[in-house]
Scaffold this motif. Structure first.
Motif, short mmCIF file in Angstrom:
data_model
loop_
_atom_site.label_atom_id
_atom_site.label_comp_id
_atom_site.label_asym_id
_atom_site.label_seq_id
_atom_site.Cartn_x
_atom_site.Cartn_y
_atom_site.Cartn_z
N SER A 1 19.97 9.14 3.03
CA SER A 1 19.02 8.43 2.18
C SER A 1 17.68 8.34 2.90
CB SER A 1 19.54 7.01 1.92
OG SER A 1 19.68 6.32 3.15
N TYR A 2 16.62 8.05 2.14
CA TYR A 2 15.31 7.84 2.78
C TYR A 2 14.61 6.67 2.11
CZ TYR A 2 10.65 8.50 4.64
OH TYR A 2 9.44 8.28 5.27
N HIS A 3 14.21 5.71 2.94
CA HIS A 3 13.56 4.51 2.39
C HIS A 3 12.20 4.25 3.02
CE1 HIS A 3 17.20 3.66 0.19
NE2 HIS A 3 17.90 3.77 1.30
N SER B 1 0.82 -1.22 0.00
CA SER B 1 0.00 0.00 0.00
C SER B 1 0.85 1.26 0.00
CB SER B 1 -0.93 0.01 1.21
OG SER B 1 -1.77 -1.12 1.16
N GLY B 2 2.14 1.14 -0.31
CA GLY B 2 2.99 2.33 -0.35
C GLY B 2 4.45 1.95 -0.31
N GLY B 3 5.30 2.98 -0.32
CA GLY B 3 6.74 2.77 -0.40
C GLY B 3 7.35 2.15 0.85
N SER B 4 6.91 2.60 2.02
CA SER B 4 7.51 2.07 3.26
C SER B 4 7.25 0.57 3.38
CB SER B 4 6.94 2.79 4.49
OG SER B 4 7.19 4.17 4.40
N GLU B 5 6.04 0.17 3.07
CA GLU B 5 5.72 -1.27 3.11
C GLU B 5 6.55 -2.03 2.08
OE1 GLU B 5 1.60 -2.25 2.60
OE2 GLU B 5 1.01 -1.40 4.52
N ALA B 6 6.85 -1.37 0.97
CA ALA B 6 7.69 -2.03 -0.05
C ALA B 6 9.09 -2.27 0.52
CB ALA B 6 7.74 -1.19 -1.32
N THR B 7 9.63 -1.26 1.22
CA THR B 7 10.97 -1.42 1.82
C THR B 7 10.96 -2.53 2.86
OG1 THR B 7 11.41 0.93 1.44
CG2 THR B 7 12.85 -0.21 2.98
N GLU B 8 9.95 -2.54 3.73
CA GLU B 8 9.85 -3.60 4.75
C GLU B 8 9.85 -4.97 4.07
OE1 GLU B 8 9.80 -3.18 8.06
OE2 GLU B 8 9.80 -1.01 7.82
N ALA C 1 17.29 -1.62 -5.51
CA ALA C 1 17.19 -0.22 -5.97
C ALA C 1 15.87 0.34 -5.45
CB ALA C 1 17.24 -0.16 -7.49
N ASP C 2 15.96 1.35 -4.61
CA ASP C 2 14.74 2.00 -4.12
C ASP C 2 14.31 3.04 -5.14
OD1 ASP C 2 12.77 3.51 -3.00
OD2 ASP C 2 13.72 3.70 -1.03
N GLU C 3 13.32 2.67 -5.93
CA GLU C 3 12.81 3.57 -6.98
C GLU C 3 11.39 4.01 -6.65
OE1 GLU C 3 14.01 3.75 -10.69
OE2 GLU C 3 15.54 2.19 -10.70
C1 LIG Z 1 12.97 6.80 -2.06
C2 LIG Z 1 11.79 6.58 -1.17
N1 LIG Z 1 11.62 5.38 -0.58
C3 LIG Z 1 10.57 5.12 0.24
C4 LIG Z 1 9.64 6.09 0.50
C5 LIG Z 1 8.47 5.78 1.41
O1 LIG Z 1 7.31 5.72 0.68
P1 LIG Z 1 5.86 6.00 1.37
O2 LIG Z 1 5.89 7.41 1.82
O3 LIG Z 1 4.90 5.72 0.24
O4 LIG Z 1 5.72 5.01 2.48
C6 LIG Z 1 9.77 7.35 -0.08
C7 LIG Z 1 8.79 8.42 0.20
O5 LIG Z 1 9.01 9.57 0.01
C8 LIG Z 1 10.87 7.60 -0.94
O6 LIG Z 1 11.05 8.80 -1.52
#
Ligand SMILES: Cc1ncc(COP(=O)(O)O)c(C=O)c1O
Length: 388
Positions: A80-82, A46-53, A187-189
């Protein structure tokens, strides 16, 4: 989305597949680097943070499947921000976002970013021989590489550094180092994927074939919460040889309505050939912004495609930043807003605390006239924040 809601709004993935998720997975894999096609898979979140987890746990379980249980650390880069959940925070090197939670998060190792404007080694490209990539090699050689599962990085650093793209030679060397040490490359895209930098995935600018790609944001373009973990063939095969079951899950993963939104966005992108517009539109934006570069407090205009950043400095010669309390990026944001242009302000690009930049990420349909408006609003903002 309405049609999908009327047909079937939700079905738990423990027992059901859904047509929109299957369809979107195939479409995303078809535009990914070669090693994702023919046998890759997608895990929708449901979003980027869950993708990183998900990627962190996937990397860990990959090594359990391969009988290498000692590997679990995910090494990342400073600045960096993930994502904001605890696993994602553990890998994020963004000082301001990370520090309040330091006691809650493990430190698995961070190495230098690739950031020429404030090179962490005070070197110059290309004479530096990409010392920032070598930093990963030195780190791994000195810090128990045998317990590392993966390395995660943003090919173009978004929020933390203001659109700092990897230089040529960086990603290739990083790929070699990961292979040498037997660790996965992620790769965090989340920000750069789905066309934002002029290729479907930014990794493709350098022919990089990461083992895992994370994406989010543009994949459903804001119509629904959606993220994705693209899993390459070799990882899928390792799971198939092993347990065939990833010990992970979210109730709303691969949500039918969210993935229907993803398909609708994809339909539009394809029908209007929007991916193809990014590179020329990025060039127009860059041209419009170029005049800004000569301003004494504009340190650098940088970026790739339609992900551009502008950094503001106190001293153009030394690159010295303004003090944090001056809130320069926020003041620029407010002034640009007076002219109807929204920018994403950020602080800390120099050392995690100091350094002001704004990110620009206009829609793929941005016109030449609108690029001019963006440049005009920024020029106005700069003149207002730094009156001569
Ligand atoms: C490179 C990167 N990874 C992960 C995230 C986290 O994504 P989300 O805010 O959808 O959880 C972000 C959000 O800005 C991001 O820019």
């Amino acid at each position: 989305m309405a049609k999908q809601c009327a047909e079937i709004a939700f079905a738990h993935t423990t027992q059901f597949h859904s047509e929109p998720a299957e369809k979107l997975a195939a479409r995303v894999l078809a535009i990914a680097p070669r090693n994702f096609r023919n046998g890759g898979r997608v895990y929708f979140t449901s979003g980027g943070s869950e993708a990183t987890e998900t990627a962190i746990k996937l990397a860990r379980q990959y090594f359990l499947e391969g009988k290498e249980p000692a590997r679990y650390r995910v090494v990342a880069r400073r600045q960096s921000y993930h994502g904001s959940t605890l696993g994602a925070m553990a890998v994020s090197g963004n000082v301001a976002r990370r520090s309040p939670y330091a006691p809650l998060i493990p430190e698995w190792g961070h190495v230098a970013p690739c950031f020429c404007y404030h090179c962490p080694f005070d070197k110059h490209y290309p004479e530096c021989h990409v010392a920032c990539a070598e930093d990963l090699e030195s780190y791994l050689s000195a810090n128990e590489a045998s317990s590392v599962a993966a390395f995660v990085f943003e090919p173009v650093v978004g929020a933390t550094l203001g659109a700092a793209a990897a230089v040529d030679g960086y990603t290739g060397r990083i790929g070699e180092i990961c292979r040498k040490h037997g660790i996965l490359l992620i790769a965090d895209e989340v920000m750069t994927g789905m066309g934002r930098t002029g290729k479907p995935f930014a990794s493709e600018h350098w022919d990089l074939e990461p083992d895992i790609i994370l994406t989010g944001k543009g994949i459903a373009s804001g119509y629904a919460p959606l993220g994705a973990v693209l899993v390459s063939r070799r990882i899928v095969e390792a799971f198939e040889r092993g347990t065939s079951a990833f010990m992970h899950g979210f109730t709303y993963q691969a949500h039918p309505v969210a993935t229907a939104a993803g398909n609708a966005v994809f339909d539009y992108l394809e029908a209007h050939k929007l991916f193809e517009r990014v590179e020329p539109a990025g060039a127009l934006l860059r041209k419009a912004l170029s005049e800004l570069g000569s301003h004494p407090h504009v340190g650098e205009v940088r970026g790739l495609g339609l992900l551009q950043g502008v950094e503001f400095v106190r001293d153009k010669v030394t690159g010295e930043p303004f003090p944090k309390e001056a809130s320069v990026a926020e003041k620029i944001r407010l002034a640009a807003l007076e002219k109807g242009v929204l920018v994403y302000p950020g602080q800390g690009c120099v050392d995690g605390i100091r350094g002001d930049h704004v990110l620009l990420a206009p829609p793929f349909i941005v016109s030449a006239e609108e690029c001019g408006l963006i440049a005009y609003a920024l020029r106005y903002a700069v003149d207002r924040v730094f009156p001569s």
